[in-house]
Design a protein around this motif. Structure first.
Motif, PDB file in Angstrom:
ATOM      1  N   ASP A  43      -3.513   1.634   6.368  1.00 31.66           N
ATOM      2  CA  ASP A  43      -2.333   0.864   6.463  1.00 31.66           C
ATOM      3  C   ASP A  43      -1.066   1.681   6.830  1.00 31.66           C
ATOM      4  O   ASP A  43      -0.210   0.995   7.587  1.00 31.66           O
ATOM      5  N   ILE A  44      -0.849   2.727   6.149  1.00 32.54           N
ATOM      6  CA  ILE A  44       0.348   3.485   6.649  1.00 32.54           C
ATOM      7  C   ILE A  44       0.248   3.945   8.196  1.00 32.54           C
ATOM      8  O   ILE A  44       1.386   3.859   8.917  1.00 32.54           O
ATOM      9  N   SER A  45      -0.934   4.257   8.460  1.00 29.55           N
ATOM     10  CA  SER A  45      -0.927   4.904   9.908  1.00 29.55           C
ATOM     11  C   SER A  45      -0.775   3.813  10.853  1.00 29.55           C
ATOM     12  O   SER A  45      -0.023   3.964  11.888  1.00 29.55           O
ATOM     13  N   GLU A  46      -1.171   2.319  10.657  1.00 24.69           N
ATOM     14  CA  GLU A  46      -0.828   1.154  11.712  1.00 24.69           C
ATOM     15  C   GLU A  46       0.432   0.949  11.468  1.00 24.69           C
ATOM     16  O   GLU A  46       1.145   0.536  12.498  1.00 24.69           O
ATOM     17  N   ASP A  47       0.837   0.672  10.241  1.00 22.25           N
ATOM     18  CA  ASP A  47       2.338   0.363  10.143  1.00 22.25           C
ATOM     19  C   ASP A  47       3.504   1.198  10.803  1.00 22.25           C
ATOM     20  O   ASP A  47       4.363   0.745  11.295  1.00 22.25           O
ATOM     21  N   LEU A  48       3.287   2.493  10.566  1.00 19.00           N
ATOM     22  CA  LEU A  48       4.285   3.536  11.066  1.00 19.00           C
ATOM     23  C   LEU A  48       3.794   4.092  12.258  1.00 19.00           C
ATOM     24  O   LEU A  48       4.416   4.859  12.731  1.00 19.00           O
ATOM     25  N   THR A 169      -3.462  -4.425  -0.870  1.00 15.26           N
ATOM     26  CA  THR A 169      -3.983  -5.420  -0.299  1.00 15.26           C
ATOM     27  C   THR A 169      -3.459  -6.665  -0.835  1.00 15.26           C
ATOM     28  O   THR A 169      -3.303  -7.494   0.162  1.00 15.26           O
ATOM     29  N   GLY A 170      -3.016  -6.729  -2.139  1.00 13.73           N
ATOM     30  CA  GLY A 170      -2.184  -8.031  -2.360  1.00 13.73           C
ATOM     31  C   GLY A 170      -0.717  -8.358  -2.241  1.00 13.73           C
ATOM     32  O   GLY A 170      -0.343  -9.270  -1.889  1.00 13.73           O
ATOM     33  N   ILE A 171      -0.089  -7.059  -1.858  1.00 10.48           N
ATOM     34  CA  ILE A 171       1.222  -7.401  -1.406  1.00 10.48           C
ATOM     35  C   ILE A 171       1.440  -6.238  -0.111  1.00 10.48           C
ATOM     36  O   ILE A 171       1.187  -6.930   1.037  1.00 10.48           O
TER      37      ILE A 171
END
Length: 478
Positions: A43-48, A169-171
């Protein structure tokens, strides 16, 4: 000896449960911060817009900053007081957590999570162990208190993937940092009426040069390990340079001590054989815990394609095992020698790693990870508390700031090594072979911990008293 009902000038006693809850929650959130990001890798690698290796660097630098600054943090408690350092650390940590939650890129995440949260942890964790030791004078009550602190610390590390996975996953992964800030707010409220058992001494000197040398040396060593998958010669160069800087630091401490000045780290702390062996076991325990957490979490997400919640659920087995054995610390301390418990913990943990490798390599189901992780959690929970008790209790009250900083630095350095070593092996080739290699490496290092535990004195069941050999040596020095 002060009791846990000490007041903070308000006329109202601070309830023992409230004090212990604040200290244990502080250890929980710092351990949680070191492991919950393992399930946010994708998640972090994709978002940032970064890589798995970039996220690994953030995690490792956070653990490294803690390790590098824990000794200075412990010394500052003597000068400014345990409570003031504790609360200051909480505030710095909370600022870092909120900054991480709003991070637009990897650089800001490093500043918030790796730097500010790392600095905050280095300030608040030594007081946790100093206060726990001073407020519980006998071996039984101290084992119970450390059992609660280490249980929540271990649960924070082991359950970090599950809690972080649910929040992510939830937020979103950013909400996990907001969660940390909220827990810090609760700890601050619980800590308002804590009072130092010992008054601060503003006249105590602080070895700034020694703090810089020790931090630089530790940074170079860990960066050398991280460079292993990119450039072997760079790795060797950084490791050698780090060793030289640390040697310079130790020489500086020896020279200051010989001239009557107060160094950052008194080398007399290393004259107690029991404490030295306990420090080795602490280092390897956290190396195995954080190395296993990173290895399994990265493998499940990158190789098997599990999401954050699925990865976190798998780690529940380790959490339950660690919680069950840690909360039994007081009962176990009454029945068995500390040496026996530490040795048993390493044996069970090593067995857990073997089971993990065999079953995960033979079956594709997530259940294949459960037996091994359960054994690893049980083993770590059995030995975390006695290892801390052995070290902290080898020295008298007036040296708790020094030994607490050293103890926590050694433990967090183990966490850094675990993440760096396992991460380096995995990043070099995320495959079934790399996973097994990382776990075998952790098991091999655990054998070193078992050897150190076997060398502990056979009567290390009463080392929880401040009248032991280490305490006498410390008084002689003073």
């Amino acid at each position: 000896m002060a009791s846990v009902t000490a007041t903070a000038g308000t006329g109202r006693p601070a309830r023992p449960g409230r004090v212990l809850a604040a200290l244990a929650l502080a250890q929980f959130i710092c351990s949680f911060a070191g492991s919950n990001m393992n399930v946010m890798i994708n998640d972090i690698s994709e978002d940032l817009d970064t890589t798995v290796q970039g996220v690994q660097v953030v995690i490792t630098v956070f653990l490294l900053v803690m390790a590098a600054l824990m000794i200075p943090g412990g010394k500052l408690t003597d000068r400014f007081g345990r409570k003031r350092c504790f609360l200051t650390g909480l505030v710095v940590y909370a600022v870092g957590a909120l900054l991480s939650a709003a991070a637009p890129g990897l650089g800001v995440l490093v500043l918030g999570n790796s730097i500010l949260e790392g600095v905050g942890t280095a300030l608040l964790i030594p007081p946790v162990y100093i206060l726990t030791t001073l407020l519980h004078p006998d071996v039984s009550s101290r084992a119970r208190a450390f059992g609660v602190v280490m249980a929540l610390g271990g649960v924070g590390a082991a359950a970090g993937p599950l809690i972080g996975g649910l929040i992510t996953t939830g937020i979103s992964w950013r909400a996990a940092f907001v969660f940390q800030a909220l827990v810090i707010a609760v700890i601050v409220l619980l800590s308002r009426r804590i009072e130092d058992p010992l008054p601060p001494d503003p006249t105590r000197s602080f070895d700034t040069a020694g703090a810089v040398l020790s931090a630089v040396g530790l940074v170079l060593v860990v960066m050398g390990i991280l460079a292993a998958d990119d450039n072997v010669w760079l790795m060797i160069g950084l490791l050698v340079l780090g060793a030289l800087v640390l040697a310079w630091f130790l020489h500086s401490c020896r020279a200051k001590e010989a001239s009557g000045r107060e160094p950052l780290l008194s080398l007399s702390l290393f004259r107690d054989r029991t404490s030295n062996l306990g420090l080795v076991t602490q280092n390897i325990e956290w190396l195995v815990l954080m190395g296993t957490s990173f290895t399994v979490a990265a493998y499940l997400q990158v190789v098997r394609g599990y999401d954050a919640i699925q990865t976190g659920v798998v780690f529940t087995a380790a959490t339950l095992g660690l919680l069950a054995s840690s909360l039994s610390a007081e009962r176990l301390a009454r029945r068995y020698a500390q040496r026996t418990l530490i040795m048993a913990g390493f044996v069970v943990s090593i067995a857990g790693v073997v089971v993990l490798i065999v079953l995960a390599g033979s079956f594709s189901t997530a259940w294949a990870f459960v037996p091994g992780l359960l054994l690893i959690g049980l083993g770590l929970g059995v030995m975390l508390t006695p290892s801390v008790n052995v070290v902290q209790s080898s020295f008298p009250e007036e040296r708790q700031g020094e030994i607490s900083g050293l103890s926590r630095s050694v433990s967090n350095l183990g966490s850094s090594f675990g993440t760096a070593i396992a991460g380096t092996i995995l990043v070099a080739g995320l495959s079934k072979g790399a996973y097994a290699t990382a776990m075998i490496t952790l098991a091999s290092l655990a054998l070193t911990g078992l050897t150190a535990a076997a060398l502990l004195p056979h009567g290390t069941s009463e080392s929880g008293r401040l009248t032991g050999t280490g305490a006498r040596g410390a008084r002689t020095r003073r």
